[in-house]
Design a protein around this motif. Structure first.
Motif, PDB file in Angstrom:
ATOM      1  N   ALA A  78       0.834  -1.206   0.000  1.00  0.00           N
ATOM      2  CA  ALA A  78       0.000   0.000   0.000  1.00  0.00           C
ATOM      3  C   ALA A  78       0.868   1.255   0.000  1.00  0.00           C
ATOM      4  O   ALA A  78       0.593   2.221  -0.741  1.00  0.00           O
ATOM      5  CB  ALA A  78      -0.925  -0.006   1.218  1.00  0.00           C
ATOM      6  N   ILE A  79       1.916   1.249   0.808  1.00  0.00           N
ATOM      7  CA  ILE A  79       2.793   2.418   0.881  1.00  0.00           C
ATOM      8  C   ILE A  79       3.535   2.618  -0.445  1.00  0.00           C
ATOM      9  O   ILE A  79       3.695   3.744  -0.929  1.00  0.00           O
ATOM     10  CB  ILE A  79       3.779   2.276   2.056  1.00  0.00           C
ATOM     11  N   ARG A  80       3.955   1.515  -1.056  1.00  0.00           N
ATOM     12  CA  ARG A  80       4.636   1.631  -2.349  1.00  0.00           C
ATOM     13  C   ARG A  80       3.703   2.187  -3.418  1.00  0.00           C
ATOM     14  O   ARG A  80       4.106   3.012  -4.245  1.00  0.00           O
ATOM     15  CB  ARG A  80       5.177   0.263  -2.780  1.00  0.00           C
ATOM     16  N   VAL A  81       2.445   1.739  -3.402  1.00  0.00           N
ATOM     17  CA  VAL A  81       1.477   2.270  -4.370  1.00  0.00           C
ATOM     18  C   VAL A  81       1.331   3.779  -4.199  1.00  0.00           C
ATOM     19  O   VAL A  81       1.383   4.547  -5.176  1.00  0.00           O
ATOM     20  CB  VAL A  81       0.108   1.570  -4.213  1.00  0.00           C
ATOM     21  N   VAL A  82       1.169   4.214  -2.959  1.00  0.00           N
ATOM     22  CA  VAL A  82       1.001   5.644  -2.690  1.00  0.00           C
ATOM     23  C   VAL A  82       2.242   6.416  -3.109  1.00  0.00           C
ATOM     24  O   VAL A  82       2.154   7.471  -3.760  1.00  0.00           O
ATOM     25  CB  VAL A  82       0.684   5.880  -1.207  1.00  0.00           C
ATOM     26  N   LEU A  83       3.416   5.899  -2.764  1.00  0.00           N
ATOM     27  CA  LEU A  83       4.656   6.594  -3.104  1.00  0.00           C
ATOM     28  C   LEU A  83       4.863   6.687  -4.611  1.00  0.00           C
ATOM     29  O   LEU A  83       5.314   7.720  -5.125  1.00  0.00           O
ATOM     30  CB  LEU A  83       5.851   5.888  -2.453  1.00  0.00           C
ATOM     31  N   VAL A  84       4.550   5.603  -5.330  1.00  0.00           N
ATOM     32  CA  VAL A  84       4.711   5.635  -6.788  1.00  0.00           C
ATOM     33  C   VAL A  84       3.793   6.680  -7.398  1.00  0.00           C
ATOM     34  O   VAL A  84       4.209   7.474  -8.265  1.00  0.00           O
ATOM     35  CB  VAL A  84       4.443   4.245  -7.398  1.00  0.00           C
ATOM     36  N   PHE A  85       2.542   6.739  -6.938  1.00  0.00           N
ATOM     37  CA  PHE A  85       1.629   7.747  -7.477  1.00  0.00           C
ATOM     38  C   PHE A  85       2.103   9.163  -7.134  1.00  0.00           C
ATOM     39  O   PHE A  85       1.987  10.083  -7.952  1.00  0.00           O
ATOM     40  CB  PHE A  85       0.214   7.523  -6.953  1.00  0.00           C
ATOM     41  N   LEU A  86       2.646   9.344  -5.930  1.00  0.00           N
ATOM     42  CA  LEU A  86       3.156  10.665  -5.557  1.00  0.00           C
ATOM     43  C   LEU A  86       4.339  11.058  -6.444  1.00  0.00           C
ATOM     44  O   LEU A  86       4.437  12.205  -6.900  1.00  0.00           O
ATOM     45  CB  LEU A  86       3.557  10.688  -4.089  1.00  0.00           C
ATOM     46  N   LEU A  87       5.252  10.114  -6.680  1.00  0.00           N
ATOM     47  CA  LEU A  87       6.413  10.407  -7.520  1.00  0.00           C
ATOM     48  C   LEU A  87       5.997  10.663  -8.972  1.00  0.00           C
ATOM     49  O   LEU A  87       6.566  11.530  -9.649  1.00  0.00           O
ATOM     50  CB  LEU A  87       7.411   9.261  -7.437  1.00  0.00           C
ATOM     51  N   VAL A  88       5.019   9.904  -9.450  1.00  0.00           N
ATOM     52  CA  VAL A  88       4.503  10.153 -10.800  1.00  0.00           C
ATOM     53  C   VAL A  88       3.899  11.547 -10.874  1.00  0.00           C
ATOM     54  O   VAL A  88       4.065  12.267 -11.879  1.00  0.00           O
ATOM     55  CB  VAL A  88       3.477   9.070 -11.190  1.00  0.00           C
ATOM     56  N   ALA A  89       3.192  11.955  -9.813  1.00  0.00           N
ATOM     57  CA  ALA A  89       2.615  13.304  -9.798  1.00  0.00           C
ATOM     58  C   ALA A  89       3.709  14.366  -9.869  1.00  0.00           C
ATOM     59  O   ALA A  89       3.569  15.370 -10.581  1.00  0.00           O
ATOM     60  CB  ALA A  89       1.770  13.492  -8.537  1.00  0.00           C
ATOM     61  N   VAL A  90       4.810  14.135  -9.154  1.00  0.00           N
ATOM     62  CA  VAL A  90       5.912  15.104  -9.160  1.00  0.00           C
ATOM     63  C   VAL A  90       6.536  15.206 -10.547  1.00  0.00           C
ATOM     64  O   VAL A  90       6.755  16.308 -11.073  1.00  0.00           O
ATOM     65  CB  VAL A  90       6.976  14.718  -8.109  1.00  0.00           C
ATOM     66  N   VAL A  91       6.828  14.055 -11.154  1.00  0.00           N
ATOM     67  CA  VAL A  91       7.469  14.094 -12.470  1.00  0.00           C
ATOM     68  C   VAL A  91       6.502  14.639 -13.521  1.00  0.00           C
ATOM     69  O   VAL A  91       6.930  15.284 -14.504  1.00  0.00           O
ATOM     70  CB  VAL A  91       7.983  12.688 -12.863  1.00  0.00           C
ATOM     71  N   THR A  92       5.214  14.441 -13.314  1.00  0.00           N
ATOM     72  CA  THR A  92       4.231  15.015 -14.224  1.00  0.00           C
ATOM     73  C   THR A  92       4.255  16.536 -14.162  1.00  0.00           C
ATOM     74  O   THR A  92       4.140  17.224 -15.187  1.00  0.00           O
ATOM     75  CB  THR A  92       2.828  14.480 -13.884  1.00  0.00           C
ATOM     76  N   LEU A  93       4.409  17.064 -12.955  1.00  0.00           N
ATOM     77  CA  LEU A  93       4.534  18.517 -12.816  1.00  0.00           C
ATOM     78  C   LEU A  93       5.780  19.036 -13.518  1.00  0.00           C
ATOM     79  O   LEU A  93       5.781  20.112 -14.112  1.00  0.00           O
ATOM     80  CB  LEU A  93       4.573  18.907 -11.341  1.00  0.00           C
ATOM     81  N   LEU A  94       6.866  18.248 -13.450  1.00  0.00           N
ATOM     82  CA  LEU A  94       8.145  18.706 -13.989  1.00  0.00           C
ATOM     83  C   LEU A  94       8.206  18.622 -15.512  1.00  0.00           C
ATOM     84  O   LEU A  94       8.707  19.544 -16.170  1.00  0.00           O
ATOM     85  CB  LEU A  94       9.281  17.885 -13.378  1.00  0.00           C
ATOM     86  N   VAL A  95       7.727  17.522 -16.093  1.00  0.00           N
ATOM     87  CA  VAL A  95       7.916  17.321 -17.537  1.00  0.00           C
ATOM     88  C   VAL A  95       6.622  17.016 -18.280  1.00  0.00           C
ATOM     89  O   VAL A  95       6.638  16.859 -19.501  1.00  0.00           O
ATOM     90  CB  VAL A  95       8.936  16.180 -17.818  1.00  0.00           C
TER      91      VAL A  95
END
Length: 360
Positions: free
Chosen positions: A297-314
């Protein structure tokens, strides 16, 4: 007008892909065959583009597809070259991955979703001829990929290349997208569509149960079962797609999530797997097993958070590629222009006053 129901399907497909890659739950592939859904939606869009722009639709689709890949390549290819990837002329395949581009030991896993772009490119290039054939002989054209896959699976057409197998596995979904765009699925009576879906699902389930893969009943390991099961799924969820789905936009937050996922689908797809690979070793460091529910569950949340960050960047690269105004977070509602109510006089302007004085 965009069909928000189709946007919802793409949103669910992206979410399912990410959750599956984190958890490895084979059941998810049966509940929602995401990749086939994505190819069917892409096929429908491609048919629409070709009706509007002709063969130049190929250039337009490539322009929207490749820049996001090039951003990934600019970052990961030098990193792989520094960590063991041999520099050869094949590195240029990253510019146009018509075949699997070279990767080193960690890049091969982190960038494994590139296969989707490889197949997408082949399907794009085949679309002008395929659409011409489909509109003249729809059933034989639609049956061809499935017959190709049967021939490969039973050994009549042995091949070591992934491209012919993927044509058999996913090009049928792409052609069903053609059928959706042309209204053929919508015009099918329930007495035809429902038995066809039941027959395909039954045949797919029988093949899946009798041909389990190394991960059990994971559709990714059972191509023929995957193709048949997915075809049945597409007939139902896309063949009976509503013309509108206003309820998607009733909740502002959910509506914005669906919009963002659709505008940033390629960015999310390309970047989620590197984060999955990077976070996997951290599970052991904190004392969780790879299958621990809390760890997953924590990995799922972290992956979505990181995807959100990279989406903001690029993610804005997708806007530029589509000739849209770049946005950090797409889908921001624009204020509606103020219009005069019926019967109300138009507002006065200095130019109108000057013209009236001169007229006197």
């Amino acid at each position: 007008m965009r069909n928000r129901y189709l946007d919802l399907l793409r949103f669910l497909a992206i979410v399912r892909v990410v959750v599956y890659h984190v958890t490895g739950l084979a059941t998810l592939t049966l509940i929602f065959p995401a990749m086939s859904i994505m190819f069917a939606l892409a096929g429908s869009l491609m048919a629409a583009s070709m009706d509007r722009y002709g063969v130049s639709a190929l250039r337009r689709r490539l322009r929207r597809l490749l820049p996001s890949l090039w951003v990934v390549a600019v970052i990961f290819v030098p990193a792989m070259l520094l960590t063991g990837l041999e520099f050869t002329p094949r590195v240029v395949i990253w510019l146009f991955p018509i075949t699997d581009p070279p990767a080193n030991y960690w890049g091969g896993l982190a960038l494994s979703p590139i296969w989707y772009l490889r197949d997408y490119l082949w399907f794009l290039l085949a679309s002008p001829v395929a659409l011409w054939l489909f509109r003249r002989a729809p059933l034989p054209t639609l049956a061809a990929p499935y017959l190709l896959l049967v021939a490969i699976e039973v050994g009549l057409l042995p091949t070591t290349s992934a491209v012919p197998r993927d044509f058999g596995l996913y090009f049928g979904a792409w052609l069903l997208g053609f059928a959706h765009h042309d209204g053929m699925l919508r015009r099918l009576a329930d007495r035809v569509l429902v038995p066809a879906a039941v027959l395909l699902a039954g045949a797919g389930a029988a093949w899946i149960l009798t041909h389990p893969g190394p991960r059990g009943y994971d559709l990714n390991d059972i191509p023929l079962g995957n193709a048949l099961w997915s075809a049945a799924f597409i007939l139902v969820v896309i063949g009976r797609a509503p013309a509108t789905a206003a309820w998607v936009d009733r909740n502002r937050i959910f509506s914005r999530l669906v919009t963002v996922a659709n505008r940033r689908a390629l960015t999310a797809y390309l970047w989620h797997m590197p984060f999955v690979v990077a976070l996997t070793p951290l599970v052991g460091l904190v004392g969780w097993s790879p299958r621990d529910p809390w760890g997953l569950a924590i990995r799922v949340v972290l992956v979505f958070l990181l995807v959100a960050v990279v989406t903001l960047l690029v993610g804005w690269v997708e806007d530029v590629a589509a000739h849209r105004r770049p946005e950090l977070v797409p889908g921001r509602p624009h204020p509606r222009p103020v219009t005069a109510s019926p019967g109300a006089p138009a507002p006065r302007t200095p130019e109108a006053d000057t013209a009236e004085i001169r007229a006197r």
